[in-house]
Design an enzyme around this catalytic site. Structure first.
Site, short mmCIF file in Angstrom:
data_model
loop_
_atom_site.label_atom_id
_atom_site.label_comp_id
_atom_site.label_asym_id
_atom_site.label_seq_id
_atom_site.Cartn_x
_atom_site.Cartn_y
_atom_site.Cartn_z
N TYR A 199 3.04 9.94 0.74
CA TYR A 199 3.95 9.36 1.75
C TYR A 199 5.41 9.72 1.45
O TYR A 199 6.29 9.47 2.26
CB TYR A 199 3.79 7.83 1.84
CG TYR A 199 2.40 7.37 2.22
CD1 TYR A 199 1.46 8.25 2.76
CD2 TYR A 199 2.01 6.05 2.03
CE1 TYR A 199 0.19 7.82 3.10
CE2 TYR A 199 0.73 5.61 2.37
CZ TYR A 199 -0.18 6.51 2.90
OH TYR A 199 -1.44 6.08 3.22
N ASP A 210 0.84 -1.20 0.00
CA ASP A 210 0.00 0.00 0.00
C ASP A 210 0.88 1.25 0.00
O ASP A 210 1.59 1.51 0.97
CB ASP A 210 -0.90 0.02 1.24
CG ASP A 210 -1.86 1.19 1.18
OD1 ASP A 210 -2.83 1.13 0.41
OD2 ASP A 210 -1.60 2.21 1.88
N LYS A 264 -2.20 6.22 -4.37
CA LYS A 264 -3.33 7.14 -4.14
C LYS A 264 -3.04 8.52 -4.72
O LYS A 264 -1.92 9.02 -4.60
CB LYS A 264 -3.58 7.27 -2.62
CG LYS A 264 -3.68 5.93 -1.91
CD LYS A 264 -3.99 6.04 -0.44
CE LYS A 264 -3.78 4.69 0.23
NZ LYS A 264 -2.43 4.50 0.79
N HIS A 301 -7.23 9.63 -2.55
CA HIS A 301 -6.79 9.51 -1.15
C HIS A 301 -7.82 10.10 -0.17
O HIS A 301 -8.09 9.52 0.87
CB HIS A 301 -5.44 10.23 -1.00
CG HIS A 301 -4.59 9.72 0.09
ND1 HIS A 301 -3.21 9.68 0.03
CD2 HIS A 301 -4.89 9.25 1.33
CE1 HIS A 301 -2.73 9.20 1.17
NE2 HIS A 301 -3.73 8.94 1.97
N1 LIG Z 1 -5.88 6.03 3.11
C1 LIG Z 1 -5.43 6.72 4.12
O1 LIG Z 1 -5.79 7.90 4.34
C2 LIG Z 1 -4.48 6.08 5.07
C3 LIG Z 1 -4.27 6.66 6.34
C4 LIG Z 1 -3.41 6.03 7.23
C5 LIG Z 1 -2.77 4.86 6.84
N2 LIG Z 1 -2.94 4.34 5.59
C6 LIG Z 1 -2.23 3.10 5.15
O2 LIG Z 1 -2.46 2.09 6.12
C7 LIG Z 1 -1.20 1.61 6.59
C8 LIG Z 1 -1.32 1.11 8.02
O3 LIG Z 1 -1.79 2.11 8.89
P1 LIG Z 1 -0.84 2.94 9.88
O4 LIG Z 1 0.56 2.93 9.41
O5 LIG Z 1 -1.51 4.23 10.11
O6 LIG Z 1 -0.96 2.17 11.27
P2 LIG Z 1 -0.81 0.68 11.83
O7 LIG Z 1 -0.42 -0.26 10.77
O8 LIG Z 1 -2.05 0.44 12.61
O9 LIG Z 1 0.34 0.86 12.89
C9 LIG Z 1 1.66 1.07 12.54
C10 LIG Z 1 2.46 1.22 13.83
O10 LIG Z 1 2.38 0.01 14.60
C11 LIG Z 1 3.68 -0.53 14.82
N3 LIG Z 1 3.54 -1.98 14.68
C12 LIG Z 1 3.48 -2.70 13.53
N4 LIG Z 1 3.33 -4.01 13.80
C13 LIG Z 1 3.31 -4.13 15.14
C14 LIG Z 1 3.20 -5.25 16.01
N5 LIG Z 1 3.08 -6.48 15.56
N6 LIG Z 1 3.21 -5.01 17.36
C15 LIG Z 1 3.34 -3.75 17.83
N7 LIG Z 1 3.46 -2.65 17.05
C16 LIG Z 1 3.44 -2.85 15.71
C17 LIG Z 1 4.57 0.09 13.78
O11 LIG Z 1 5.89 0.27 14.26
P3 LIG Z 1 7.16 -0.45 13.54
O12 LIG Z 1 7.24 0.06 12.13
O13 LIG Z 1 8.31 0.02 14.38
O14 LIG Z 1 6.93 -1.92 13.62
C18 LIG Z 1 3.92 1.47 13.58
O15 LIG Z 1 4.37 2.38 14.54
C19 LIG Z 1 -0.29 2.83 6.42
O16 LIG Z 1 1.06 2.53 6.55
C20 LIG Z 1 -0.72 3.29 5.06
O17 LIG Z 1 -0.15 2.48 4.05
C21 LIG Z 1 -3.81 4.93 4.72
#
Ligand SMILES: NC(=O)c1ccc[n+]([C@@H]2O[C@H](COP(=O)([O-])OP(=O)(O)OC[C@H]3O[C@@H](n4cnc5c(N)ncnc54)[C@H](OP(=O)(O)O)[C@@H]3O)[C@@H](O)[C@H]2O)c1
Length: 318
Positions: A51, A46, A80, A113
């Site tokens: 980003y 993704d 996006k 997005h």
């Molecule tokens: N469409 C949109 O507007 C939108 C908005 C937000 C996000 N997104 C997409 O969705 C993806 C995921 O969402 P997100 O990055 O916001 O949040 P997330 O995946 O819920 O959380 C990421 C965080 O959790 C940590 N983490 C990952 N695996 C873990 C585990 N097994 N145990 C404990 N901590 C863990 C990561 O740290 P480490 O890297 O240190 O492991 C990072 O700090 C994004 O990266 C992006 O691609 C899209």
């Protein structure tokens, strides 16, 4: 290697139910994370223009495809269109920028997005002088959609969809489209389950991807002292029962309820952990317990910044 189930989209394309998130994966770290992910079986990635790390992702994709380690057709790459590229002409430009950055001839899925357009032609975040708001554009996301439909016809994109749109905005796109949206990407996790919006999408044949599935502890949009999903007692109890981590339970729960999931990590250990989620099932009782911990709590709440934009999506129930 783990065989990841896929979901067939309206476009006929198959998307793996788990992908790698890349928001806040820093340049200099994202390439390494992507290499580890690909080595461990991730095929769905993704990405997004906003980003600001797609160049580095593109370098890895080009490398692995050239080496033959992974075939292009085995990958499912999402990107996006950012808010400063919403007019018809700018969207066309953005599609080409994205392909150039990712070093690909096509992307598998391209999303709008956000529904809100920002001032075009300059900074990705065109902030007002006080830094608290954005300069808006009056571009209509229907123009963005028209350019995306043409990108499909031109072979630059396989499938198109939306992100952060509410049900009324999704319906408006459906009512004015030649190619219907096949995907909605939204924040969804056990504290913000979004069941009504997900059911709405499913009725329209639109698949849903959950972002911030782990409740992203690192996002700048979190406020101090806010709850940590990974320490929720119900999730901890289920995790203990299955001898899995809280993150694995949450990821599996999402997949089991029919929602595709894209956890982000740059740590080798957590990348492997987040992918090792296909050897257990939550019971009916456990699924009911998970449904019971919803707090209707949105983490990525942009109301203070963008709430007065005419296309701001979060002013209605869903
Ligand atoms: N469409 C949109 O507007 C939108 C908005 C937000 C996000 N997104 C997409 O969705 C993806 C995921 O969402 P997100 O990055 O916001 O949040 P997330 O995946 O819920 O959380 C990421 C965080 O959790 C940590 N983490 C990952 N695996 C873990 C585990 N097994 N145990 C404990 N901590 C863990 C990561 O740290 P480490 O890297 O240190 O492991 C990072 O700090 C994004 O990266 C992006 O691609 C899209």
């Amino acid at each position: 290697m783990t065989v990841v189930p896929t979901v067939t989209l309206k476009s006929g394309e198959k998307i793996p139910v788990i992908g790698l998130g890349t928001w806040l994966s820093k340049p200099g770290e994202v390439a390494q994370a992507l290499k580890i992910a690909l080595k461990n079986g991730y095929r769905h990635i993704d990405c997004a223009h906003a980003y600001m790390n797609q160049d580095e992702i593109g370098q890895v994709l080009e490398e692995v495809i050239a080496q033959g380690t992974v075939k292009r057709e085995e990958l499912f790459i999402t990107s996006k269109i950012w808010n400063t590229f919403h007019s018809y002409e700018k969207t066309k430009e953005a599609v080409d920028i994205i392909l150039q950055q990712l070093k690909l001839k096509y992307v598998d899925l391209l999303l709008i997005h956000w529904p809100m357009g920002f001032q075009e032609g300059g900074e990705i975040f065109p902030r007002t002088a006080d830094g608290n708001h954005m300069h808006y554009s009056d571009a209509d996301y229907l123009d963005t959609w028209k350019a995306l439909e043409e990108a499909v016809q031109a072979g630059k994109v396989k499938t198109i969809g939306l992100s952060n749109f509410n049900s009324q905005q999704i319906q408006r796109v459906i009512d004015h489209s030649h190619i219907q949206p096949a995907m909605l990407q939204i924040e969804s996790h056990p504290y913000f389950q979004q069941t009504k919006l997900i059911n709405f999408c499913k009725e329209k044949g639109i698949e849903v991807t959950a972002y911030s599935p782990l409740g992203n502890m690192a996002t700048p949009f979190r406020k101090e002292g806010q709850a940590n999903l990974l320490e929720d007692p119900v999730i901890l109890e289920i995790a203990k029962h299955h001898n899995k981590s809280p993150a694995q339970v949450i990821i599996h729960w999402s997949i089991q309820r029919g929602v595709i999931v894209i956890p982000k990590s740059t740590s080798e250990h957590r990348l492997k952990e987040n992918f090792d989620v296909f050897d257990f099932e939550l019971s009916k009782d456990e699924m009911a317990k998970m449904a019971g911990i919803d707090r209707n709590w949105r983490i990525l709440d942009l109301t203070a910044r963008d709430g007065d934009h005419p296309h701001f999506p979060f002013n209605i129930e869903f």
